[in-house]
Design a protein around this motif. Structure first.
Motif, mmCIF file in Angstrom:
data_model
loop_
_atom_site.group_PDB
_atom_site.id
_atom_site.type_symbol
_atom_site.label_atom_id
_atom_site.label_comp_id
_atom_site.label_asym_id
_atom_site.label_seq_id
_atom_site.Cartn_x
_atom_site.Cartn_y
_atom_site.Cartn_z
ATOM 1 N N SER A 31 0.810 -1.223 0.000
ATOM 2 C CA SER A 31 0.000 0.000 0.000
ATOM 3 C C SER A 31 0.838 1.265 0.000
ATOM 4 O O SER A 31 0.296 2.379 0.048
ATOM 5 N N GLY A 32 2.157 1.114 -0.035
ATOM 6 C CA GLY A 32 3.028 2.278 -0.065
ATOM 7 C C GLY A 32 3.160 2.993 1.263
ATOM 8 O O GLY A 32 3.483 4.185 1.308
ATOM 9 N N LEU A 33 2.919 2.283 2.364
ATOM 10 C CA LEU A 33 2.993 2.883 3.695
ATOM 11 C C LEU A 33 4.325 2.607 4.391
ATOM 12 O O LEU A 33 4.484 2.942 5.559
ATOM 13 N N SER A 34 5.263 2.024 3.684
ATOM 14 C CA SER A 34 6.517 1.613 4.321
ATOM 15 C C SER A 34 7.263 2.779 4.967
ATOM 16 O O SER A 34 7.956 2.608 5.970
ATOM 17 N N ASP A 35 7.094 4.002 4.391
ATOM 18 C CA ASP A 35 7.777 5.159 4.956
ATOM 19 C C ASP A 35 6.963 5.831 6.057
ATOM 20 O O ASP A 35 7.436 6.772 6.701
ATOM 21 N N THR A 41 0.157 11.380 10.390
ATOM 22 C CA THR A 41 -0.456 11.904 9.168
ATOM 23 C C THR A 41 -1.237 10.845 8.394
ATOM 24 O O THR A 41 -2.002 11.179 7.494
ATOM 25 N N VAL A 42 -1.040 9.578 8.746
ATOM 26 C CA VAL A 42 -1.821 8.517 8.107
ATOM 27 C C VAL A 42 -3.298 8.673 8.456
ATOM 28 O O VAL A 42 -4.183 8.419 7.629
ATOM 29 N N PHE A 43 -3.583 9.124 9.690
ATOM 30 C CA PHE A 43 -4.958 9.192 10.170
ATOM 31 C C PHE A 43 -5.489 10.609 10.385
ATOM 32 O O PHE A 43 -6.706 10.822 10.344
ATOM 33 N N PHE A 44 -4.617 11.594 10.624
ATOM 34 C CA PHE A 44 -5.081 12.909 11.068
ATOM 35 C C PHE A 44 -4.361 14.060 10.357
ATOM 36 O O PHE A 44 -3.231 13.905 9.888
ATOM 37 N N ASP A 45 -5.039 15.224 10.323
ATOM 38 C CA ASP A 45 -4.449 16.460 9.814
ATOM 39 C C ASP A 45 -4.020 17.334 10.995
ATOM 40 O O ASP A 45 -4.749 17.433 11.996
ATOM 41 N N GLY A 46 -2.869 17.989 10.857
ATOM 42 C CA GLY A 46 -2.434 18.985 11.830
ATOM 43 C C GLY A 46 -2.711 18.600 13.265
ATOM 44 O O GLY A 46 -2.337 17.522 13.727
ATOM 45 N N ASP A 47 -3.382 19.516 13.983
ATOM 46 C CA ASP A 47 -3.728 19.266 15.385
ATOM 47 C C ASP A 47 -5.122 18.660 15.527
ATOM 48 O O ASP A 47 -5.712 18.694 16.612
ATOM 49 N N SER A 48 -5.635 18.087 14.467
ATOM 50 C CA SER A 48 -6.982 17.533 14.473
ATOM 51 C C SER A 48 -6.994 16.097 15.000
ATOM 52 O O SER A 48 -6.005 15.375 14.911
ATOM 53 N N TYR A 49 -8.138 15.703 15.558
ATOM 54 C CA TYR A 49 -8.334 14.309 15.931
ATOM 55 C C TYR A 49 -9.501 13.688 15.153
ATOM 56 O O TYR A 49 -10.041 12.649 15.540
ATOM 57 N N VAL A 50 -9.872 14.333 14.039
ATOM 58 C CA VAL A 50 -10.899 13.789 13.141
ATOM 59 C C VAL A 50 -10.213 12.855 12.145
ATOM 60 O O VAL A 50 -9.274 13.247 11.455
ATOM 61 N N LEU A 51 -10.677 11.633 12.062
ATOM 62 C CA LEU A 51 -10.065 10.652 11.165
ATOM 63 C C LEU A 51 -10.192 11.071 9.704
ATOM 64 O O LEU A 51 -11.273 11.424 9.236
ATOM 65 N N ARG A 52 -9.088 11.035 8.989
ATOM 66 C CA ARG A 52 -9.094 11.286 7.558
ATOM 67 C C ARG A 52 -9.783 10.128 6.829
ATOM 68 O O ARG A 52 -9.768 8.995 7.309
ATOM 69 N N GLU A 53 -10.379 10.411 5.685
ATOM 70 C CA GLU A 53 -11.061 9.372 4.918
ATOM 71 C C GLU A 53 -10.078 8.295 4.451
ATOM 72 O O GLU A 53 -10.393 7.103 4.481
ATOM 73 N N ASP A 54 -8.871 8.729 4.012
ATOM 74 C CA ASP A 54 -7.895 7.722 3.598
ATOM 75 C C ASP A 54 -7.354 6.957 4.799
ATOM 76 O O ASP A 54 -6.931 5.800 4.684
ATOM 77 N N GLY A 55 -7.381 7.589 5.980
ATOM 78 C CA GLY A 55 -7.004 6.880 7.204
ATOM 79 C C GLY A 55 -8.003 5.790 7.554
ATOM 80 O O GLY A 55 -7.632 4.717 8.037
ATOM 81 N N LYS A 56 -9.265 6.065 7.305
ATOM 82 C CA LYS A 56 -10.303 5.060 7.541
ATOM 83 C C LYS A 56 -10.094 3.847 6.631
ATOM 84 O O LYS A 56 -10.317 2.697 7.043
ATOM 85 N N LYS A 57 -9.664 4.108 5.402
ATOM 86 C CA LYS A 57 -9.417 3.006 4.476
ATOM 87 C C LYS A 57 -8.267 2.123 4.963
ATOM 88 O O LYS A 57 -8.302 0.900 4.799
ATOM 89 N N VAL A 58 -7.266 2.766 5.561
ATOM 90 C CA VAL A 58 -6.156 1.988 6.140
ATOM 91 C C VAL A 58 -6.672 1.102 7.269
ATOM 92 O O VAL A 58 -6.342 -0.092 7.354
#
Length: 249
Positions: free
Chosen positions: A90-94, A112-129
């Motif tokens: 999935s290209g997450l090795s880094d 950054t896989v799951f969140f933006d900046g100081d946010s704790y709202v799950l990113r959509e691509d983080g949900k896919k992970v």
């Protein structure tokens, strides 16, 4: 000539005998329920009756609801292999690292896989992970003792700690959001899901550079397997059994 009256006393002894047998049965049932047979003695007894049987597996099945320690170890190995393959493909090795320890699988994600900046709202691509991670976790479900989600932040200024409230809340909320998402997948008993916010206090690098601070901002998953041959066996079940017994005393 008067006839002698027949008595029914001849059968009374059976009533007394029946009552005595019932009392003895209740007594032995009570003793059995209070007993705690030593595991080694139980193994020796079963082995003497059936030498060809794998006794350790019989005992482990009794403790673990059908799964043996050998199967647990195999399931944890398969979980590690599946996660390793997914991270690579999935290209997450880094942005993710994976470790297999004694009885556990440890996964660390860049925040950054799951969140933006100081946010704790799950990113959509983080949900896919998390969707992809949930699949092998579910398959290994009966072998998992606990999934612990850990939230970490970085110290923004090297010589000054972060604001305690903001730091702790951000780390805890991030860990909680990941935990909630996994719980909604119904992959494991919610009692075996734990979220922990460490804030800045368990860094893996210095906070002197932005690159090091990026390493410290992370979300980790510690997936521990059941240890049926340990002193306490299934620790979660043991805990609730003990608490239930104490509450009923």
């Amino acid at each position: 000539m008067k006839k002698k009256k027949g008595g029914s006393g001849g059968a009374n002894w059976m009533d007394t005998y029946g009552d005595m047998v019932t009392l003895l049965l209740c007594f032995f049932v009570m003793l059995y329920s209070m007993s705690n047979m030593d595991k080694n003695k139980w193994i020796a007894l079963v082995a003497s009756l059936n030498p060809s049987q794998n006794i350790e597996e019989v005992v482990n099945q009794e403790q673990g609801g059908g799964v043996t320690q050998t199967e647990i170890d195999q399931n944890m190995d398969e979980l590690y292999q599946t996660l390793s393959q997914y991270i690579a493909e999935s290209g997450l090795s880094d942005k993710a690292s994976l470790t297999r320890g004694s009885g556990y699988v440890f996964v660390s994600f860049d925040d950054t896989v799951f969140f933006d900046g100081d946010s704790y709202v799950l990113r959509e691509d983080g949900k896919k992970v998390l969707d992809q991670i949930a699949l092998p976790l579910s398959e290994a479900g009966e072998s998992i003792n606990e999934i612990r989600v850990l939230g970490h932040t970085a110290q923004m200024v090297p010589d000054r700690p972060n604001n305690v409230e903001a730091d702790r809340f951000l780390a805890s909320n991030r860990a909680t959001m990941v935990t909630i998402y996994l719980q909604e997948k119904n992959i494991i008993d919610p009692a075996r899901l734990v979220s922990v916010g460490y804030g800045q206090w368990r860094p893996v690098a210095e906070n002197d550079t932005s690159a090091d601070r990026e390493k410290n901002r992370r979300v980790e998953l510690v997936v521990s397997g059941l240890q049926l041959d340990g002193e306490y066996g299934d620790s979660i079940t043991q805990y609730y059994t003990m608490r239930s017994e104490q509450a009923n005393e």
